[in-house]
Design a protein around this motif. Sequence first.
Motif, PDB file in Angstrom:
ATOM      1  N   PRO A 135       0.989  -1.222  -0.135  1.00 35.50           N
ATOM      2  CA  PRO A 135       0.061   0.082  -0.023  1.00 35.50           C
ATOM      3  C   PRO A 135       0.986   1.229  -0.043  1.00 35.50           C
ATOM      4  O   PRO A 135       1.930   1.066   0.297  1.00 35.50           O
ATOM      5  N   CYS A 136       0.189   2.334  -0.433  1.00 33.05           N
ATOM      6  CA  CYS A 136       1.212   3.735  -0.605  1.00 33.05           C
ATOM      7  C   CYS A 136       0.164   4.757  -0.561  1.00 33.05           C
ATOM      8  O   CYS A 136      -0.958   4.621  -0.350  1.00 33.05           O
ATOM      9  N   VAL A 137       0.906   6.095  -0.289  1.00 29.06           N
ATOM     10  CA  VAL A 137       0.471   7.107  -0.317  1.00 29.06           C
ATOM     11  C   VAL A 137       0.797   8.110  -1.360  1.00 29.06           C
ATOM     12  O   VAL A 137       2.031   8.135  -1.500  1.00 29.06           O
ATOM     13  N   LEU A 138      -0.312   8.566  -2.181  1.00 29.17           N
ATOM     14  CA  LEU A 138       0.092   9.281  -3.447  1.00 29.17           C
ATOM     15  C   LEU A 138      -0.241  10.791  -2.995  1.00 29.17           C
ATOM     16  O   LEU A 138      -1.315  11.121  -2.767  1.00 29.17           O
ATOM     17  N   LEU A 139       0.678  11.824  -3.375  1.00 32.55           N
ATOM     18  CA  LEU A 139       0.373  13.153  -3.002  1.00 32.55           C
ATOM     19  C   LEU A 139       0.603  13.584  -4.626  1.00 32.55           C
ATOM     20  O   LEU A 139       1.504  13.514  -5.325  1.00 32.55           O
ATOM     21  N   VAL A 140      -0.626  14.308  -5.265  1.00 26.54           N
ATOM     22  CA  VAL A 140      -0.847  14.846  -6.317  1.00 26.54           C
ATOM     23  C   VAL A 140      -1.235  16.271  -6.605  1.00 26.54           C
ATOM     24  O   VAL A 140      -1.793  16.582  -5.549  1.00 26.54           O
ATOM     25  N   ASN A 141      -1.048  16.879  -7.585  1.00 20.04           N
ATOM     26  CA  ASN A 141      -1.551  18.275  -7.608  1.00 20.04           C
ATOM     27  C   ASN A 141      -2.776  18.222  -8.349  1.00 20.04           C
ATOM     28  O   ASN A 141      -3.136  18.149  -9.487  1.00 20.04           O
ATOM     29  N   VAL A 142      -4.019  18.441  -7.489  1.00 19.61           N
ATOM     30  CA  VAL A 142      -5.085  18.489  -7.842  1.00 19.61           C
ATOM     31  C   VAL A 142      -5.916  19.677  -7.665  1.00 19.61           C
ATOM     32  O   VAL A 142      -5.329  20.286  -6.660  1.00 19.61           O
ATOM     33  N   GLY A 143      -6.962  20.035  -8.315  1.00 19.84           N
ATOM     34  CA  GLY A 143      -7.877  21.246  -7.769  1.00 19.84           C
ATOM     35  C   GLY A 143      -6.644  22.527  -8.262  1.00 19.84           C
ATOM     36  O   GLY A 143      -5.981  22.028  -8.938  1.00 19.84           O
ATOM     37  N   ALA A 144      -7.267  23.603  -7.606  1.00 20.82           N
ATOM     38  CA  ALA A 144      -6.571  24.920  -8.294  1.00 20.82           C
ATOM     39  C   ALA A 144      -6.514  25.705  -6.768  1.00 20.82           C
ATOM     40  O   ALA A 144      -6.787  25.411  -6.047  1.00 20.82           O
ATOM     41  N   GLU A 145      -5.454  26.577  -7.052  1.00 22.63           N
ATOM     42  CA  GLU A 145      -5.101  27.368  -6.021  1.00 22.63           C
ATOM     43  C   GLU A 145      -6.504  28.499  -5.721  1.00 22.63           C
ATOM     44  O   GLU A 145      -7.076  28.518  -6.553  1.00 22.63           O
ATOM     45  N   SER A 146      -6.503  28.972  -4.531  1.00 25.37           N
ATOM     46  CA  SER A 146      -7.609  29.709  -4.117  1.00 25.37           C
ATOM     47  C   SER A 146      -7.060  31.002  -3.638  1.00 25.37           C
ATOM     48  O   SER A 146      -5.845  31.273  -2.981  1.00 25.37           O
ATOM     49  N   TYR A 147      -7.932  32.317  -3.644  1.00 31.84           N
ATOM     50  CA  TYR A 147      -7.453  33.347  -3.271  1.00 31.84           C
ATOM     51  C   TYR A 147      -8.375  33.663  -1.753  1.00 31.84           C
ATOM     52  O   TYR A 147      -9.583  33.673  -2.000  1.00 31.84           O
ATOM     53  N   LEU A 148      -7.587  33.733  -0.695  1.00 28.19           N
ATOM     54  CA  LEU A 148      -8.089  33.808   0.493  1.00 28.19           C
ATOM     55  C   LEU A 148      -8.286  35.188   1.219  1.00 28.19           C
ATOM     56  O   LEU A 148      -8.578  35.322   2.357  1.00 28.19           O
ATOM     57  N   GLY A 149      -7.854  36.295   0.644  1.00 25.82           N
ATOM     58  CA  GLY A 149      -7.864  37.614   1.189  1.00 25.82           C
ATOM     59  C   GLY A 149      -6.477  38.031   1.534  1.00 25.82           C
ATOM     60  O   GLY A 149      -5.418  37.583   0.765  1.00 25.82           O
ATOM     61  N   GLY A 150      -6.023  38.648   2.338  1.00 27.09           N
ATOM     62  CA  GLY A 150      -4.819  39.168   2.714  1.00 27.09           C
ATOM     63  C   GLY A 150      -4.889  40.567   3.444  1.00 27.09           C
ATOM     64  O   GLY A 150      -5.651  40.636   4.245  1.00 27.09           O
ATOM     65  N   THR A 151      -3.567  40.982   3.482  1.00 24.85           N
ATOM     66  CA  THR A 151      -3.450  42.342   4.092  1.00 24.85           C
ATOM     67  C   THR A 151      -3.105  43.509   2.894  1.00 24.85           C
ATOM     68  O   THR A 151      -3.191  43.368   1.698  1.00 24.85           O
ATOM     69  N   ASN A 152      -2.862  44.710   3.291  1.00 20.11           N
ATOM     70  CA  ASN A 152      -2.407  45.622   2.565  1.00 20.11           C
ATOM     71  C   ASN A 152      -1.126  45.662   1.622  1.00 20.11           C
ATOM     72  O   ASN A 152      -0.835  46.167   0.748  1.00 20.11           O
ATOM     73  N   ILE A 153      -0.379  44.478   2.213  1.00 17.83           N
ATOM     74  CA  ILE A 153       0.921  44.326   1.293  1.00 17.83           C
ATOM     75  C   ILE A 153       1.165  42.658   1.083  1.00 17.83           C
ATOM     76  O   ILE A 153       2.016  42.367   0.612  1.00 17.83           O
ATOM     77  N   ARG A 154       0.262  42.123   1.671  1.00 22.85           N
ATOM     78  CA  ARG A 154       0.654  40.452   1.244  1.00 22.85           C
ATOM     79  C   ARG A 154      -0.809  39.918   0.982  1.00 22.85           C
ATOM     80  O   ARG A 154      -1.906  40.573   1.034  1.00 22.85           O
ATOM     81  N   ASP A 155      -0.877  38.732   0.215  1.00 25.55           N
ATOM     82  CA  ASP A 155      -1.970  37.979  -0.213  1.00 25.55           C
ATOM     83  C   ASP A 155      -1.888  36.796   0.417  1.00 25.55           C
ATOM     84  O   ASP A 155      -0.861  35.960   0.569  1.00 25.55           O
ATOM     85  N   ASP A 156      -3.285  36.326   0.750  1.00 26.63           N
ATOM     86  CA  ASP A 156      -3.390  34.976   1.476  1.00 26.63           C
ATOM     87  C   ASP A 156      -3.945  34.198   0.353  1.00 26.63           C
ATOM     88  O   ASP A 156      -5.061  34.109  -0.247  1.00 26.63           O
ATOM     89  N   LEU A 157      -3.097  32.795  -0.126  1.00 28.81           N
ATOM     90  CA  LEU A 157      -3.696  31.921  -1.011  1.00 28.81           C
ATOM     91  C   LEU A 157      -3.889  30.668  -0.388  1.00 28.81           C
ATOM     92  O   LEU A 157      -3.391  30.324   0.639  1.00 28.81           O
TER      93      LEU A 157
END
Length: 239
Positions: A135-157
């Motif tokens: 048995p194994c664990v697979l880590l895959v790039n699925v889905g898409a990044e999302s924008y979650l807000g931030g500050t006046n100089i940084r972004d939360d993704l």
Amino acid sequence: MPLTLTVTDNANNTGALASIAGADAATVTVYYMGPRHTAWQNGGSRSGNGTLTLSIVKGYYWAYAAGTVSGSPAVSLVSPMFPVTAGTESLQERILDAVKSGIQAIATAGSLPGLDPDSVYQRKFVTQDTAFIYPCVLLVNVGAESYLGGTNIRDDLGHPVGVQIATSRGIDDVADMTGILLWRERIERYFITQLLAGVPEVIGCNVEFMPIFDPRLPDFSKTVSAFQLRFRTREFRGV
């Protein structure tokens, strides 16, 4: 003053720099351990305080220093998990590497019984790979990044990492169900609402749940249980 150790990534695929303070002018040795190591490795020695180059390959590690303080044997605190990088990885890749190291660490510690730490794989997407050791664990790039807000100089993704627990048994074979459910539970608990060791941009993690068993992943010939981790990062705006 106690013996202290600080480790800084060289970020150029040459290892890391260990900084020692508080020691006597005598031999100080730095030891390191990666997620798949079962014993501490000797990273080298120097006399007294100063720096020491740790020539270790790209990955994630812990370290501590052993020497003398005021004539008595002394050991530093174990450092937080730190990365050794090539300096060219994206944040998404560093997150994937850190997730892999985290799962390998808890597997090595025995919290994922039956999972070989070497059976944690990274792939671009879901695939049937004959090189997998089940048995194994697979880590895959699925889905898409999302924008979650931030500050006046940084972004939360939000950076997604797909986690798939796969066995070689068919979907109708229930013999492996207990192990899969335990791994799923413990991996989710390990990451949910936590920071990600070695990736300072990560400020939290949510689990996006998927069907516990889904015969469509990747097809009917394997049993797969999947979910998605979404790491919230705080990033500088601009390049």
